[in-house]
Design an enzyme around this catalytic site. Structure first.
Site, PDB file in Angstrom:
ATOM      1  N   ASN A 158       0.976  -1.130   0.128  1.00 27.66           N
ATOM      2  CA  ASN A 158       0.042  -0.121   0.165  1.00 27.66           C
ATOM      3  C   ASN A 158       0.835   1.244  -0.010  1.00 27.66           C
ATOM      4  O   ASN A 158       1.389   1.465   0.987  1.00 27.66           O
ATOM      5  CB  ASN A 158      -0.909   0.035   1.076  1.00 27.66           C
ATOM      6  CG  ASN A 158      -1.825   1.226   1.434  1.00 27.66           C
ATOM      7  OD1 ASN A 158      -1.911   1.932   0.462  1.00 27.66           O
ATOM      8  ND2 ASN A 158      -2.469   1.412   2.528  1.00 27.66           N
TER       9      ASN A 158
ATOM     10  N   LYS B  93      -0.063   4.258  -0.379  1.00 26.50           N
ATOM     11  CA  LYS B  93      -0.476   5.329   0.417  1.00 26.50           C
ATOM     12  C   LYS B  93      -0.140   6.587  -0.565  1.00 26.50           C
ATOM     13  O   LYS B  93      -0.295   6.611  -1.620  1.00 26.50           O
ATOM     14  CB  LYS B  93      -0.178   5.682   1.791  1.00 26.50           C
ATOM     15  CG  LYS B  93      -0.174   4.239   2.486  1.00 26.50           C
ATOM     16  CD  LYS B  93       0.047   4.396   4.060  1.00 26.50           C
ATOM     17  CE  LYS B  93      -0.247   3.312   4.700  1.00 26.50           C
ATOM     18  NZ  LYS B  93       0.038   3.218   6.263  1.00 26.50           N
TER      19      LYS B  93
ATOM     20  N   HIS C 192      -9.362   0.717   5.040  1.00 28.84           N
ATOM     21  CA  HIS C 192      -8.134   1.372   5.672  1.00 28.84           C
ATOM     22  C   HIS C 192      -8.335   2.091   6.922  1.00 28.84           C
ATOM     23  O   HIS C 192      -9.343   2.965   6.725  1.00 28.84           O
ATOM     24  CB  HIS C 192      -7.233   1.747   4.876  1.00 28.84           C
ATOM     25  CG  HIS C 192      -5.597   1.918   5.396  1.00 28.84           C
ATOM     26  ND1 HIS C 192      -5.163   2.576   6.175  1.00 28.84           N
ATOM     27  CD2 HIS C 192      -4.635   0.773   5.215  1.00 28.84           C
ATOM     28  CE1 HIS C 192      -4.113   2.345   6.570  1.00 28.84           C
ATOM     29  NE2 HIS C 192      -3.376   1.258   5.923  1.00 28.84           N
TER      30      HIS C 192
ATOM     31  N   GLU D 227      -6.866   4.454   7.853  1.00 30.47           N
ATOM     32  CA  GLU D 227      -6.489   5.873   7.706  1.00 30.47           C
ATOM     33  C   GLU D 227      -7.995   6.529   6.750  1.00 30.47           C
ATOM     34  O   GLU D 227      -8.208   7.837   6.958  1.00 30.47           O
ATOM     35  CB  GLU D 227      -5.553   6.148   6.656  1.00 30.47           C
ATOM     36  CG  GLU D 227      -4.219   5.955   7.450  1.00 30.47           C
ATOM     37  CD  GLU D 227      -2.841   5.497   6.792  1.00 30.47           C
ATOM     38  OE1 GLU D 227      -2.956   5.531   5.567  1.00 30.47           O
ATOM     39  OE2 GLU D 227      -2.152   4.846   7.425  1.00 30.47           O
TER      40      GLU D 227
ATOM     41  N   SER E 158       3.706  -2.194  10.353  1.00 32.43           N
ATOM     42  CA  SER E 158       5.179  -2.162  10.536  1.00 32.43           C
ATOM     43  C   SER E 158       5.933  -3.548  10.143  1.00 32.43           C
ATOM     44  O   SER E 158       6.731  -3.787  10.633  1.00 32.43           O
ATOM     45  CB  SER E 158       5.679  -1.857  11.870  1.00 32.43           C
ATOM     46  OG  SER E 158       5.100  -0.431  12.123  1.00 32.43           O
TER      47      SER E 158
END
Ligand code: 13P
Length: 251
Positions: free
Chosen positions: A9, A11, A94, A96, A212
């Protein structure tokens, strides 16, 4: 069949030139042929990404999608528009999108249905915040996210859905869930699927971990029996790191 999948991803990162460069580098990597590899560049670069990866084993996902087929929704992109430029998957839910753009479970249910209707494969993200985990509410929260957005779907739909458990406290923080924490949650999710849809369906769904994941920790996380791959943020922006993660199943 449940597959090993590693998806990047990207982003809101990479210009058009940088997108081309990263894809070129990725295409030069030696990637485990048993792992499905997906990249999700930002929407303005999806067309060039599908062209650049055409004929390769890398497929392309969008990071978001509007639920309507078309209409007066300034700035939005529909499922058929994604399909039209060769996109095969869409990331929905997601954290976010949930946190910064107000996407809730019922909106996500609509988006999932629109994506499936248009034959897009869905990578559905969910996961708890740190406060949920500290209050021992993480299992309830994850269960409600899945139930509200996905559990009205018929069993056949699950052939086109990949789950991505992404604990919010592990995203972009450098702090990752331990392999045991990931396995514990993935096993819980698998059991929810067993209870709702039966064992065959549950065993066929790939459940990815995100938060992470790096070359240094991918192998131990992917070694867990209910972790079928990863959804990678920061480390997917570097071709050699991403390739090392893709190849994390080998060791
Ligand atoms: P990081 O790998 O940067 O923590 O991001 C994870 C993520 O949000 C993938 O969707």
């Amino acid at each position: 069949m449940k597959k090993h999948i590693v998806a990047g991803n990207w982003k809101m990162n990479k210009t058009a030139t940088e997108t081309d460069a990263l894809i070129e580098e990725l295409l030069e990597q030696d990637l485990d042929p048993n792992v499905e590899v997906i990249i999700a560049p930002t929407s303005i670069h999806l067309s060039q990404a599908t062209q650049a990866t055409n004929g390769s084993r890398i497929s392309v996902a969008a990071q978001n999608m509007h639920q309507a087929e078309s209409g007066a929704f300034t700035g939005e992109i529909s499922a058929s528009m994604l399909l039209g430029v060769g996109v095969q998957h869409v990331i929905l839910g997601h954290s976010e999108r949930r946190a910064y753009f107000g996407e809730n479970d019922s909106l996500l249910a609509e988006k999932v249905q629109a994506a499936l209707k248009n034959n897009l494969e869905v990578i559905f993200c969910f996961g708890e915040e740190l406060s949920d985990r500290q209050q021992n509410k993480h299992f309830d929260l994850v269960e409600s996210q899945l139930r509200n957005a996905l559990f009205d779907l018929p069993a056949e739909s699950w052939e086109h859905i990949v789950l991505a458990y992404e604990p919010v406290w592990a995203i972009g923080t450098g702090e990752t869930a331990s392999p045991e924490q990931a396995q514990e949650m993935h096993a819980f999710i698998r059991q929810l699927l067993v209870d709702q849809y039966g064992n065959d369906c549950a065993q066929s769904v790939s459940i990815l971990y995100g938060g992470s994941v790096k070359p240094a920790n991918a192998a131990e996380i992917f070694a867990k029996p209910d972790v079928d791959g990863g959804l990678i943020g920061g480390a997917s922006l570097n071709a050699t790191d991403f390739a090392a993660i893709v190849n994390g199943f080998k060791s």
